[in-house]
Each structure stands twice: as C-alpha cells, then as structure tokens.
Design an enzyme around this catalytic site. Structure first.
Site, mmCIF file in Angstrom:
data_model
loop_
_atom_site.group_PDB
_atom_site.id
_atom_site.type_symbol
_atom_site.label_atom_id
_atom_site.label_comp_id
_atom_site.label_asym_id
_atom_site.label_seq_id
_atom_site.Cartn_x
_atom_site.Cartn_y
_atom_site.Cartn_z
ATOM 1 N N CYS A 123 -85.197 -7.124 -84.590
ATOM 2 C CA CYS A 123 -83.820 -7.493 -84.227
ATOM 3 C C CYS A 123 -83.719 -8.919 -83.686
ATOM 4 O O CYS A 123 -82.618 -9.404 -83.406
ATOM 5 C CB CYS A 123 -83.249 -6.489 -83.234
ATOM 6 N N HIS A 247 -77.580 -10.137 -80.102
ATOM 7 C CA HIS A 247 -77.857 -9.011 -80.998
ATOM 8 C C HIS A 247 -77.035 -7.816 -80.525
ATOM 9 O O HIS A 247 -76.996 -7.501 -79.338
ATOM 10 C CB HIS A 247 -79.360 -8.709 -80.967
ATOM 11 N N ASN A 278 -75.554 -0.843 -84.541
ATOM 12 C CA ASN A 278 -76.636 -1.821 -84.388
ATOM 13 C C ASN A 278 -77.260 -2.031 -85.762
ATOM 14 O O ASN A 278 -77.904 -1.123 -86.296
ATOM 15 C CB ASN A 278 -77.649 -1.258 -83.376
HETATM 16 N N1 COA Z 1 -76.418 12.747 -77.068
HETATM 17 C C1 COA Z 1 -76.147 13.394 -75.934
HETATM 18 N N2 COA Z 1 -76.978 13.394 -74.885
HETATM 19 C C2 COA Z 1 -78.122 12.712 -75.010
HETATM 20 C C3 COA Z 1 -78.469 12.014 -76.172
HETATM 21 C C4 COA Z 1 -77.560 12.054 -77.234
HETATM 22 N N3 COA Z 1 -77.789 11.403 -78.386
HETATM 23 N N4 COA Z 1 -79.663 11.409 -75.994
HETATM 24 C C5 COA Z 1 -80.053 11.723 -74.743
HETATM 25 N N5 COA Z 1 -79.125 12.515 -74.148
HETATM 26 C C6 COA Z 1 -79.139 13.057 -72.808
HETATM 27 C C7 COA Z 1 -80.545 13.328 -72.325
HETATM 28 O O1 COA Z 1 -80.960 14.641 -72.672
HETATM 29 C C8 COA Z 1 -80.397 13.170 -70.827
HETATM 30 O O2 COA Z 1 -79.803 14.338 -70.302
HETATM 31 P P1 COA Z 1 -80.214 14.879 -68.813
HETATM 32 O O3 COA Z 1 -79.749 13.784 -67.877
HETATM 33 O O4 COA Z 1 -79.439 16.142 -68.694
HETATM 34 O O5 COA Z 1 -81.700 15.029 -68.853
HETATM 35 C C9 COA Z 1 -79.349 12.053 -70.691
HETATM 36 O O6 COA Z 1 -78.619 12.046 -71.940
HETATM 37 C C10 COA Z 1 -79.966 10.687 -70.446
HETATM 38 O O7 COA Z 1 -80.982 10.481 -71.428
HETATM 39 P P2 COA Z 1 -81.648 9.073 -71.618
HETATM 40 O O8 COA Z 1 -82.657 9.133 -72.722
HETATM 41 O O9 COA Z 1 -82.111 8.576 -70.263
HETATM 42 O O10 COA Z 1 -80.389 8.272 -72.165
HETATM 43 P P3 COA Z 1 -79.891 6.824 -71.782
HETATM 44 O O11 COA Z 1 -78.878 6.913 -70.731
HETATM 45 O O12 COA Z 1 -81.049 5.915 -71.553
HETATM 46 O O13 COA Z 1 -79.156 6.407 -73.112
HETATM 47 C C11 COA Z 1 -79.699 5.045 -75.013
HETATM 48 C C12 COA Z 1 -79.884 6.402 -74.333
HETATM 49 C C13 COA Z 1 -80.537 5.034 -76.288
HETATM 50 C C14 COA Z 1 -78.224 4.854 -75.345
HETATM 51 C C15 COA Z 1 -80.167 3.928 -74.055
HETATM 52 O O14 COA Z 1 -81.442 4.220 -73.561
HETATM 53 C C16 COA Z 1 -80.218 2.604 -74.721
HETATM 54 O O15 COA Z 1 -79.188 2.070 -75.106
HETATM 55 N N6 COA Z 1 -81.397 1.996 -74.826
HETATM 56 C C17 COA Z 1 -81.527 0.705 -75.485
HETATM 57 C C18 COA Z 1 -81.462 0.924 -76.946
HETATM 58 C C19 COA Z 1 -81.386 -0.319 -77.732
HETATM 59 O O16 COA Z 1 -80.655 -1.217 -77.435
HETATM 60 N N7 COA Z 1 -82.168 -0.351 -78.777
HETATM 61 C C20 COA Z 1 -82.132 -1.374 -79.733
HETATM 62 C C21 COA Z 1 -83.009 -2.471 -79.386
HETATM 63 S S1 COA Z 1 -82.976 -3.524 -80.775
#
Ligand code: COA
Length: 317
Positions: A123, A247, A278
C-alpha cells in the site's frame, strides 16, 4: 562501448501532468459483505468509515483496469503513448500467469518504446513508484513516465475473514509524470521495517492476513511522523497544503493523522475510502482523481505491508 545511444538531458524537476482512475462496475454495499462475516453495516461504518466498495468482474483484470486509468491519464496530459519511456505498475495483488503486469499495460497502451516494470511496496507502492519516476525524469533516464496503482484485492482476500473482508476493494489509478523547470514532486521520505512484516502477510495459499489492531497502532504512529518529515523535506508547513491524500486504509487512521498534523479547514482531506474501500496501491491516485477541483500542494502518504511507508509533497495537476 560501440555506438552508444544518445542520452536524454536531465531536468531541474518533474511534475504530475494528469491523474485518472478506473472504478470497477460493481458496487458492493456493507450488507453484502457483512452477511458472510457475522458483521453489520453499522460496525463497518464505525470501525473504518466504509459504506461501499467496488469489486472487479472477471473481465476487469489488473491489466484492463491499469490500462484504462493510464489511457485516460495520457489523453488528459496530451501525451502520445509512443512518447512514453517507462510504465511503472505498483501492485500487491497480481496472481496472473504473466510474471509482471507492467509490460502488458504498456502493450495495451501502445507504449511500445517504454521500459516496463512492476513495483512491490504494497500500500506504499504508489509513492514509491512516484519517487522512482521523479528520479528517472530528473536524471534524464526517462522522458514521460506512466505510474499506475492497480489492485484486485478480492483475488487475495478471503471473503469469510472477519479481519479483512469488509476493508478492501478493487480498482486502478494512474498519473503521467514529465519534466518540469521546478520540483513539483517533492523529496520522498521513505523506509521499511521488515522486522514486523508478520502483521500483514500472505498465508501459504497467497491470501492476505492482517493483525488489525497491531497494524492500526503502527499506522497511527508512523503516518503523522512520515508526513511531518515529508513537509520538512519540501520546506513547507501543514498550513501551505491544499490537500492531504493518505493511503485510504481506514477513515479512522486518516482522521488521527489529520488531527496530528493540525490541518486547517482549507485543507481537503481525501475520504475516497467511504465509497471505494481500501484499494491498496491504487488508493492514492484514485483519491487524487476524486478531488478534481483541488489544485496546489498535496501531501501523499503511503503505508502498509512490508512494513513499508513513503511520503512526498506534490503539486496537483
Ligand atoms: N464485524 C463485527 N465485529 C468484529 C469484526 C467484524 N468484521 N471484526 C472484529 N469484530 C469484533 C471482535 O470480535 C471484537 O469483539 P469483542 O470486543 O467482543 O471481543 C471487537 O470487534 C474488536 O475487535 P478488534 O479486532 O480489536 O477490532 P478493531 O477495533 O481493531 O477493528 C479493524 C478492526 C480491522 C477495523 C482495525 O483493527 C483496523 O482498522 N486496523 C488497521 C487496518 C488497516 O488499515 N489495514 C490496511 C493497512 S494497508
């Protein structure tokens, strides 16, 4: 050396002459994605700001999408494909039978005199490729360079993976870079940290796997830092900017970075992710093309798997 080819002359600077985007025909809303991963429209909007993304159809290949964006960019710059001396394609989702995409894009464009190569910096690929194009033009090694970011992220995403299925989309963006009397593509600030590559990696079947919270923490610390260093390198401050085009990874990462940079209300902050998802290496040129009425200096920041990052200030075409 017998009969060496005449060298092109070097130039004081380079510039982005035009920008264009290709968006696949099929728009996919959150409900469709959420149904496969026990999620919801509300959760996806809140966690990353995405409302919809585009998914490529079988005929919308990386080459087709990259060539469509590049062809529009060439037409808009008024450059004949025969005058293109290099085609650079930034992509992380190429799984085709050809070893690289760029020669096929050059062929589709009719850029028969062009060198062509893919550039893999995930990315961060677009700003990496833009810095390469700038160096080629300023040194005289190339005249006009087409820089493409193209992705079919749906080819490398597991649509049942709760951590990634909702985040990514497909598409392509392209710019034409040519010589200029001043440096309209500013100094690049770039780097990589391979010691943390496991947080965004391909599994043994070639599917992208992501440790979301770790990537989020890394991105929210690296993006403001690299952005500030790119501004310093260009001799500018955030108040000089007309646009901030990071990005399009996650709207929350963009918001954290915009706040850390203390951007004023006059700065257009790219939010293309809302309706485009994305799109990896394609996201920056696509977001740039989505700001057609904005001119002046724009700060670009790419970041992602590698882990890799790159930023520069450019003058919008
Ligand atoms: N839908 C619903 N709930 C979800 C889920 C989904 N797709 N994915 C995870 N959850 C839940 C988890 O089970 C967890 O529940 P709990 O609190 O009851 O245990 C909660 O949401 C938090 O999970 P977590 O993995 O910590 O999510 P998050 O808040 O970190 O959000 C992302 C996930 C991916 C949106 C976030 O981590 C993110 O944006 N990361 C960066 C990604 C990125 O930019 N990548 C590209 C780089 S080029």
């Amino acid at each position: 050396m017998a009969n060496p080819s005449p060298r092109r002359t070097s130039h004081p600077g380079s510039r982005i002459m035009s920008v264009a985007s290709y968006r696949p025909r099929t728009e996919v809303g959150n409900e469709t994605v959420a149904a496969l991963i026990d999620s919801s429209d509300e959760w996806i909007r809140r966690r990353c700001g995405i409302e919809s993304r585009r998914h490529a159809a079988p005929d919308e290949s990386l080459v087709m999408m990259g060539a469509a964006a590049a062809s529009k960019a060439l037409a808009s710059a008024g450059i004949d494909p025969l005058d293109v001396s290099a085609v650079l394609v930034a992509t992380m989702s190429h799984r085709g039978r050809a070893t690289t995409v760029a020669p096929l894009v050059a062929d589709a464009l009719g850029a028969t005199a062009a060198a062509a190569m893919d550039l893999g910096a995930a990315c961060a690929g677009f700003p990496y490729a833009l810095a390469t194009a700038d160096a080629l033009v300023r040194s005289g090694a190339a005249g006009y360079v087409v820089v493409v970011g193209a992705e079919r992220m749906t080819d490398i995403i597991d649509d049942h993976d709760r951590g990634t299925a909702f985040l990514f989309g497909d598409g392509a963006g392209a710019v034409v870079v040519g010589p200029a009397q001043t440096c309209e593509i500013g100094p690049v600030v770039w780097g990589a940290d391979g010691s943390h590559s496991e947080v965004l990696r391909y599994d043994e079947t070639g599917i992208l796997r992501m440790a979301g919270p770790e990537v989020f923490r890394w991105a929210t610390s690296v993006v403001p830092d690299v952005a500030k260093r790119a501004l310093d390198a260009a001799g500018m401050s955030a108040s000089d900017l007309a646009a901030f085009i990071p990005h399009q990874a996650n709207l929350r990462i963009t918001s954290v970075a915009a706040k850390a940079l203390e951007l004023g209300p006059h700065v257009q902050v790219a939010t293309d992710i809302v309706t485009n998802g994305n799109t990896g290496a394609a996201s920056i040129p696509q977001a740039m093309a989505a700001l057609p009425d904005t001119s002046g200096p724009a700060l670009l920041v790419g970041f992602g798997a590698g882990l890799s990052y790159a930023a520069q200030v450019v003058t919008l075409p």
